[in-house]
Design an enzyme around this catalytic site. Structure first.
Site, PDB file in Angstrom:
ATOM      1  N   LEU A 163       0.799  -1.232   0.000  1.00  0.00           N
ATOM      2  CA  LEU A 163       0.000   0.000   0.000  1.00  0.00           C
ATOM      3  C   LEU A 163       0.825   1.272   0.000  1.00  0.00           C
ATOM      4  CD1 LEU A 163      -2.909  -1.117   2.353  1.00  0.00           C
ATOM      5  CD2 LEU A 163      -3.074  -0.619  -0.080  1.00  0.00           C
ATOM      6  N   CYS A 220      -6.525  -5.755   2.492  1.00  0.00           N
ATOM      7  CA  CYS A 220      -5.193  -5.854   1.904  1.00  0.00           C
ATOM      8  C   CYS A 220      -4.356  -6.870   2.661  1.00  0.00           C
ATOM      9  CB  CYS A 220      -4.472  -4.508   1.914  1.00  0.00           C
ATOM     10  SG  CYS A 220      -2.831  -4.675   1.178  1.00  0.00           S
ATOM     11  N   LYS A 248     -14.705  -3.103   0.611  1.00  0.00           N
ATOM     12  CA  LYS A 248     -14.036  -4.103  -0.223  1.00  0.00           C
ATOM     13  C   LYS A 248     -13.589  -5.279   0.630  1.00  0.00           C
ATOM     14  CE  LYS A 248     -10.435  -4.411  -3.804  1.00  0.00           C
ATOM     15  NZ  LYS A 248      -9.480  -3.605  -4.598  1.00  0.00           N
ATOM     16  N   GLY A 253      -5.402 -11.493 -11.166  1.00  0.00           N
ATOM     17  CA  GLY A 253      -5.287 -11.918 -12.561  1.00  0.00           C
ATOM     18  C   GLY A 253      -6.200 -13.081 -12.887  1.00  0.00           C
TER      19      GLY A 253
END
Lengths: 273, 325
Positions: free
Chosen positions: B76, B133, B168, B220
């Site tokens: 971050l 995160c 999130k 991804g």
């Protein structure tokens, strides 16, 4: 938005040639006016072989190796993984996507200033372009030190001689040129040429750059290093390619893609490299 | 060709002109990809995650590629909320897409403070709260793995801002539906699913982890099926809009998320590979709707067919979509 203010472009280019010029070492050339007209030595391209492929996923950075005529660019690469293996299999007429030119490029020496170029292995990739530019300008005295592990790895000698550069070759096993490390030869030359203050340009393995940078700093000589970083995007977005900054508290890390890849030696914290 | 399809969606107090959002951490501070297209054309832009004070990020190597995936431990790295609001935000004024800030804190009070700082700032349309995160020692995912602390963070942010709050979530939990329900009850207007999956890669020659941080977050195409499943789980669990993300590379991937019920989608890792990925997805969705004679993208959202049809009919549909996709 006005796109002309941005230096970088994405181009799908058609490969002109892609040949093996040494052990696992390939030289690729392709025409692209947009990229060629913008390119400066030390800058790089982010290349993708197949736009639809998901493995390998990321683009990979390649130094701009040089220009041919005024409209063709070259890259030099060693096959080290899946991406470069795919790249090496491409033939004339195949296409790749290239984003560039990216990064800052080398700060050129002042008029009449002596330039010492030190390349370790594939570190020759960006320094060849610098040699092209410096020898063409004709107002610099240029000496290049080129080091490889063995004679089998040696490439580009004829091309460099063709540019008229004063060249010293070393191999670690002594199978060609002078036996030893390119850094030692550079260091000896500095000791012998104490009358003037040359500027050093170096690219190669991290350990080599560390030694050169630290010695140049100790001798109070200008020195630029071209770093390699593990990049996600090359565009300053992912912040993957961090290199520890020396001293500075407000900027703990530089990003190789955005702040580099060329750094003045004293900018980097070499202790952690 | 008929009229252009309606692509606008409501993501919980924020109406966006199309369902394609640039994901935090893959779009810089908002205008880095402007050389490639006008970011105003996107539904919204979520800028790089911000903290109360600047963060240096982790030592390198920070990223490593794995099959069809990107493993990162950026940590971050960011310039801090003050510098963002003071230095970056003014230059984003020309971008017509809503700018959403992504915030994270080391403590619950940090989140509340960030929400207060953002509250009066013109030019910030909504707040995405990162409780997911995996790459920072404190905070981040620690809050997102427990329903109570997730709810406390959401509650404190909602309390301190009138802007829409998106939370999130992390996929690294046993029951994501439970966390989703908790943040919904705390007043979040929407939920982003999902952040990266914890992962590792090891260099066999040196016997060392490939990331300096040892572990990282995987993104991804490698994570797309898992992310899609989690979106499906959260859509079932809550009534508020869900924003889907995880490995979306093209409009076809985006459609999969919309079909399972995501109200909008985020494009992340794809931006790094193809700077035009997000705008190509907007254009791809438009073309798809035109071809399929879909007047409004909302017809697709949650339109997953799960029962009833016989095989023959399914087969027809499959052939049809193959021809058109």
């Amino acid at each position: 938005m006005d796109k002309s203010r941005y230096p970088m472009v994405e181009e799908v280019v058609s490969i002109g040639f892609n040949r093996e010029i040494g052990k696992d070492t390939f030289l690729m050339g392709f025409p692209c006016v947009a990229l060629t007209s913008r390119a400066k030595p030390g800058q790089f391209l982010m290349i993708q072989v197949d736009r639809q492929a998901k493995d390998p996923l990321l683009r990979r950075p390649f130094s701009i190796h040089g220009v041919l005529d005024s409209n063709r660019l070259m890259i030099l690469y060693k096959v080290v993984g899946k991406g470069t293996a795919l790249l090496s299999a491409l033939r004339e007429g195949d296409t790749i996507s290239a984003i560039g030119p990216l990064g800052n490029g080398f700060t050129l020496p002042g008029p009449g200033e002596r330039a010492l170029l030190v390349a370790g292995g594939m570190g020759i990739a960006p320094l060849f372009f610098l040699t092209q530019v410096l020898t063409r300008a004709q107002n610099h005295s240029v000496k290049m030190f080129l080091g490889f592990p063995t004679s089998q790895d040696v490439v580009l000698i004829d091309q460099l001689k063709g540019l008229g550069v004063d060249l010293s070759l070393t191999t670690e096993d002594g199978s060609l040129g002078i036996k030893g490390l390119v850094t030692d030869l550079w260091d000896q030359t500095l000791s012998q040429e104490s009358t003037q203050k040359p500027v050093t340009y170096a690219c190669g393995p991290a350990s080599m750059l560390k030694e050169i940078a630290q010695k140049a700093i100790a001798r109070n000589l200008r020195c630029y290093v071209c770093l390699e970083g593990y990049m996600g995007c090359g565009l300053g977005i992912c912040q993957g390619c961090a290199a520890k900054a020396a001293g500075s508290k407000d900027k703990p890390y530089y990003y190789v893609c955005q702040d580099g890849p060329v750094f003045s030696a004293e900018m980097i914290d070499w202790e952690v490299m | 060709m008929g009229a252009l399809p309606e692509l606008s969606v409501d993501i919980g107090g924020l109406k966006i002109k199309n369902p394609v959002i640039a994901a935090s951490g893959t779009f810089g501070y908002g205008d880095e990809l402007a050389p490639f297209y006008d970011p105003s054309l996107l539904g919204a832009i979520i800028v790089k995650g911000l903290s109360l004070r600047p963060m240096p990020g982790n030592p390198p190597p920070r990223i490593v590629e794995t099959p069809c995936g990107l493993l990162n431990a950026i940590g971050l790295a960011n310039i801090g909320i003050e510098a963002f609001v003071g230095e970056k935000l003014p230059s984003l004024a020309t971008i017509k897409a809503p700018i959403i800030t992504n915030i994270y804190g080391h403590t619950i009070e940090d989140y509340a403070e960030m929400a207060r700082r953002i509250e009066g700032v013109k030019g910030i349309a909504a707040v995405e709260v990162n409780i997911s995160c995996p790459n920072v020692e404190q905070g981040g995912m620690a809050f997102g793995r427990d329903p109570d602390s997730a709810a406390r963070v959401a509650d404190r942010v909602v309390e301190n801002t009138t802007k829409p709050v998106i939370v999130k979530l992390t996929p690294n939990v046993t029951d994501i539906g439970l966390i989703a329900k908790a943040v919904e009850a705390a007043g979040a207007q929407s939920i982003s699913v999902t952040n990266t999956f914890l992962g590792m890669a090891v260099d066999v020659a040196t016997r060392r982890p490939k990331l300096a941080n040892m572990v990282g977050g995987l993104s991804g195409p490698a994570i797309k099926p898992m992310a899609l499943y989690l979106v499906h789980e959260v859509v079932k669990a809550v009534r508020i809009p869900v924003i889907g993300l995880g490995g979306i590379m093209d409009y076809h991937d985006a459609l999969e998320f919309l079909l399972v019920g995501a109200r909008a989608i985020q494009v992340g890792t794809a931006n790094l590979v193809n700077p035009k990925a997000a705008i190509e997805i907007v254009n791809g969705l438009t073309d798809f709707c035109l071809r399929e004679k879909i007047k409004d993208i909302n017809e697709i959202i949650g339109a997953l067919e799960t029962k009833g049809e016989d095989h023959e009919k399914k087969g027809d549909r499959k052939d049809k979509s193959k021809a058109n996709f």
